[in-house]
Scaffold this active site. Sequence first.
Site, mmCIF file in Angstrom:
data_model
loop_
_atom_site.group_PDB
_atom_site.id
_atom_site.type_symbol
_atom_site.label_atom_id
_atom_site.label_comp_id
_atom_site.label_asym_id
_atom_site.label_seq_id
_atom_site.Cartn_x
_atom_site.Cartn_y
_atom_site.Cartn_z
ATOM 1 N N HIS A 131 24.238 -5.775 -19.316
ATOM 2 C CA HIS A 131 24.901 -4.512 -18.949
ATOM 3 C C HIS A 131 26.376 -4.523 -19.367
ATOM 4 C CE1 HIS A 131 24.664 -0.954 -15.927
ATOM 5 N NE2 HIS A 131 25.479 -0.681 -16.936
ATOM 6 N N ARG B 28 19.962 3.269 -18.163
ATOM 7 C CA ARG B 28 19.772 2.596 -16.880
ATOM 8 C C ARG B 28 18.383 1.964 -16.906
ATOM 9 N NH1 ARG B 28 24.476 2.650 -15.942
ATOM 10 N NH2 ARG B 28 25.585 3.753 -14.289
ATOM 11 N N ASP C 255 20.156 -3.414 -22.696
ATOM 12 C CA ASP C 255 21.417 -3.735 -22.005
ATOM 13 C C ASP C 255 21.271 -3.570 -20.499
ATOM 14 O OD1 ASP C 255 24.217 -4.411 -21.967
ATOM 15 O OD2 ASP C 255 24.662 -2.298 -21.545
ATOM 16 N N GLU D 99 18.751 -5.459 -11.913
ATOM 17 C CA GLU D 99 19.860 -6.297 -12.395
ATOM 18 C C GLU D 99 20.507 -7.042 -11.232
ATOM 19 O OE1 GLU D 99 22.546 -3.706 -14.471
ATOM 20 O OE2 GLU D 99 20.965 -2.961 -15.754
ATOM 21 N N GLY E 175 24.040 13.688 -24.916
ATOM 22 C CA GLY E 175 25.289 14.053 -24.243
ATOM 23 C C GLY E 175 26.468 13.409 -24.958
ATOM 24 N N ARG E 176 27.497 13.052 -24.163
ATOM 25 C CA ARG E 176 28.712 12.477 -24.760
ATOM 26 C C ARG E 176 28.397 11.221 -25.551
ATOM 27 N NH1 ARG E 176 30.559 14.192 -19.187
ATOM 28 N NH2 ARG E 176 29.055 12.599 -18.641
ATOM 29 N N ILE E 177 27.656 10.292 -24.943
ATOM 30 C CA ILE E 177 27.405 9.011 -25.623
ATOM 31 C C ILE E 177 26.321 9.183 -26.695
ATOM 32 C CG2 ILE E 177 26.780 6.582 -25.330
ATOM 33 C CD1 ILE E 177 27.776 6.823 -22.400
ATOM 34 N N ARG F 60 17.546 17.767 -21.889
ATOM 35 C CA ARG F 60 16.957 18.817 -21.055
ATOM 36 C C ARG F 60 16.987 20.149 -21.795
ATOM 37 N NH1 ARG F 60 20.206 17.312 -15.682
ATOM 38 N NH2 ARG F 60 21.812 17.432 -17.282
ATOM 39 N N SER F 61 18.064 20.341 -22.603
ATOM 40 C CA SER F 61 18.156 21.605 -23.339
ATOM 41 C C SER F 61 18.565 21.331 -24.788
ATOM 42 C CB SER F 61 19.215 22.501 -22.684
ATOM 43 O OG SER F 61 20.467 21.852 -22.749
HETATM 44 P P1 NAP Z 1 26.003 13.030 -20.392
HETATM 45 O O1 NAP Z 1 27.081 13.500 -21.310
HETATM 46 O O2 NAP Z 1 25.815 13.682 -19.078
HETATM 47 O O3 NAP Z 1 24.622 13.078 -21.218
HETATM 48 C C1 NAP Z 1 23.384 12.847 -20.641
HETATM 49 C C2 NAP Z 1 22.303 13.398 -21.556
HETATM 50 O O4 NAP Z 1 21.024 13.073 -20.979
HETATM 51 C C3 NAP Z 1 22.344 14.919 -21.702
HETATM 52 O O5 NAP Z 1 22.110 15.282 -23.044
HETATM 53 C C4 NAP Z 1 21.187 15.381 -20.810
HETATM 54 O O6 NAP Z 1 20.568 16.589 -21.245
HETATM 55 C C5 NAP Z 1 20.212 14.247 -20.997
HETATM 56 N N1 NAP Z 1 19.208 14.206 -19.935
HETATM 57 C C6 NAP Z 1 19.386 14.247 -18.602
HETATM 58 N N2 NAP Z 1 18.209 14.218 -17.964
HETATM 59 C C7 NAP Z 1 17.267 14.158 -18.919
HETATM 60 C C8 NAP Z 1 15.849 14.138 -18.905
HETATM 61 N N3 NAP Z 1 15.160 14.149 -17.754
HETATM 62 N N4 NAP Z 1 15.190 14.106 -20.095
HETATM 63 C C9 NAP Z 1 15.866 14.088 -21.270
HETATM 64 N N5 NAP Z 1 17.210 14.095 -21.344
HETATM 65 C C10 NAP Z 1 17.901 14.148 -20.192
HETATM 66 O O7 NAP Z 1 26.186 11.491 -20.048
HETATM 67 P P2 NAP Z 1 26.886 10.330 -20.934
HETATM 68 O O8 NAP Z 1 28.332 10.297 -20.658
HETATM 69 O O9 NAP Z 1 26.414 10.445 -22.348
HETATM 70 O O10 NAP Z 1 26.227 9.043 -20.226
HETATM 71 C C11 NAP Z 1 24.832 8.882 -20.178
HETATM 72 C C12 NAP Z 1 24.440 7.709 -19.302
HETATM 73 O O11 NAP Z 1 24.665 6.492 -19.982
HETATM 74 C C13 NAP Z 1 25.208 7.532 -17.993
HETATM 75 O O12 NAP Z 1 24.776 8.416 -16.983
HETATM 76 C C14 NAP Z 1 24.913 6.089 -17.656
HETATM 77 O O13 NAP Z 1 23.747 5.979 -16.860
HETATM 78 C C15 NAP Z 1 24.645 5.443 -19.028
HETATM 79 N N6 NAP Z 1 25.704 4.477 -19.372
HETATM 80 C C16 NAP Z 1 25.387 3.169 -19.550
HETATM 81 C C17 NAP Z 1 26.384 2.257 -19.865
HETATM 82 C C18 NAP Z 1 26.078 0.804 -20.094
HETATM 83 O O14 NAP Z 1 26.932 -0.021 -19.782
HETATM 84 N N7 NAP Z 1 24.932 0.460 -20.637
HETATM 85 C C19 NAP Z 1 27.718 2.672 -19.963
HETATM 86 C C20 NAP Z 1 28.003 4.026 -19.782
HETATM 87 C C21 NAP Z 1 26.996 4.935 -19.488
HETATM 88 P P3 NAP Z 1 21.385 17.996 -21.269
HETATM 89 O O15 NAP Z 1 22.457 17.817 -22.307
HETATM 90 O O16 NAP Z 1 20.359 18.980 -21.709
HETATM 91 O O17 NAP Z 1 21.906 18.175 -19.893
#
Ligand code: NAP
Length: 316
Positions: free
Chosen positions: A278, A231, A255, A260, A152-154, A174-175
């Site tokens: 974290h 997470r 992280d 936690e 996704g974004r990150i 997922r896709s």
């Molecule tokens: P995002 O843009 O929604 O991307 C999430 C990605 O995960 C998407 O590519 C999605 O697939 C994929 N995904 C979801 N369910 C899945 C599964 N069951 N199997 C395989 N892939 C799966 O979210 P983001 O902005 O990148 O952020 C991602 C996560 O990082 C956040 O939700 C948060 O939990 C974590 N995070 C952690 C920190 C930290 O401090 N460590 C900071 C910020 C965020 P699709 O593209 O196919 O939908």
Amino acid sequence: MAEPVHVLAVARLSPLLMPQLEAAFKLHVLPDLTPEALAQVAPLVRGIAGSGESKVPGALLAQFPALELVSIMGVGYDGVDVAAAKAKQVMVTHTPNVLNDDVADLALGLMLSAARQLPAADRFVRAGLWLQGNMPLARKMSGARVGIVGMGRIGQAIAQRALAFNMQVSYTARSEKPDLPFAFLSTVEALAEASDFLVVITPGGAGTRKLIDARVLKALGPKGFLVNVARGSVVDEQALIEALENGTIAGAGLDVFEDEPRVPERLLALHKVVLTPHIGSATAATRQAMADLAFNNLASHFAGRPVLTPVPECQT
Ligand code: NAP
């Protein structure tokens, strides 16, 4: 004068956000309220503010009949019962994109730290061990294969950085993303098998619980490193500890953790693991941007304008 809008902070939130909330709204802080005080303000509460770690279950939402919006300062909102919110016509917002760079930077930092043993090297110098000889050789990161779980974004920001290290990037999600120049593998296990570094950056919650289990770790193999910046719930922590203790994988950079801020003693005892508390988005600039966006979602809504960044489930 217009009636103040009552907003409930579900925890003592960031000092970058709380003063903004106090200035614009009548702010109540859940941990500071007696049950009687909560019962008194509950009918008035129209907004809830929380962090990415906040728990906002359906039972809590049900206490506020006038609730319109839950604003989360964080991109992950797995603590919010979005289905319950939607059923009550309550909007949920989060803070995507503003933290991509920081989380991706940390992911690369953990990969380098684990492979090149940076914390161990620091301890080595401080303990005076250098006077007695050199450190054991470490693992090269440039040119290695990185598998990203969640593109996704990150995930994409991590891939971009990995390219600068001449790494071969593949991913699962997922896709498939046909527009991206990286190989897609449809299962995490297949991705792990094809990776030297497996980096986890999916959302938390039920859909990804223990996605990284003993089988995935076995597929990653004795030369493989796991990095989790997603997470704690996404990784089976017991299986990870066993894999590290038994040499099933080479090392890890973590992280996030299952419970936690408690980190299992067995993980603390393992020197081939790099641990951070974290801190994915924890720079002053990014936390300010997150606080501003979380505040602006509330401010926009209560000024009668659309929110800026609704969670995907609330975008329809
Ligand atoms: P995002 O843009 O929604 O991307 C999430 C990605 O995960 C998407 O590519 C999605 O697939 C994929 N995904 C979801 N369910 C899945 C599964 N069951 N199997 C395989 N892939 C799966 O979210 P983001 O902005 O990148 O952020 C991602 C996560 O990082 C956040 O939700 C948060 O939990 C974590 N995070 C952690 C920190 C930290 O401090 N460590 C900071 C910020 C965020 P699709 O593209 O196919 O939908």
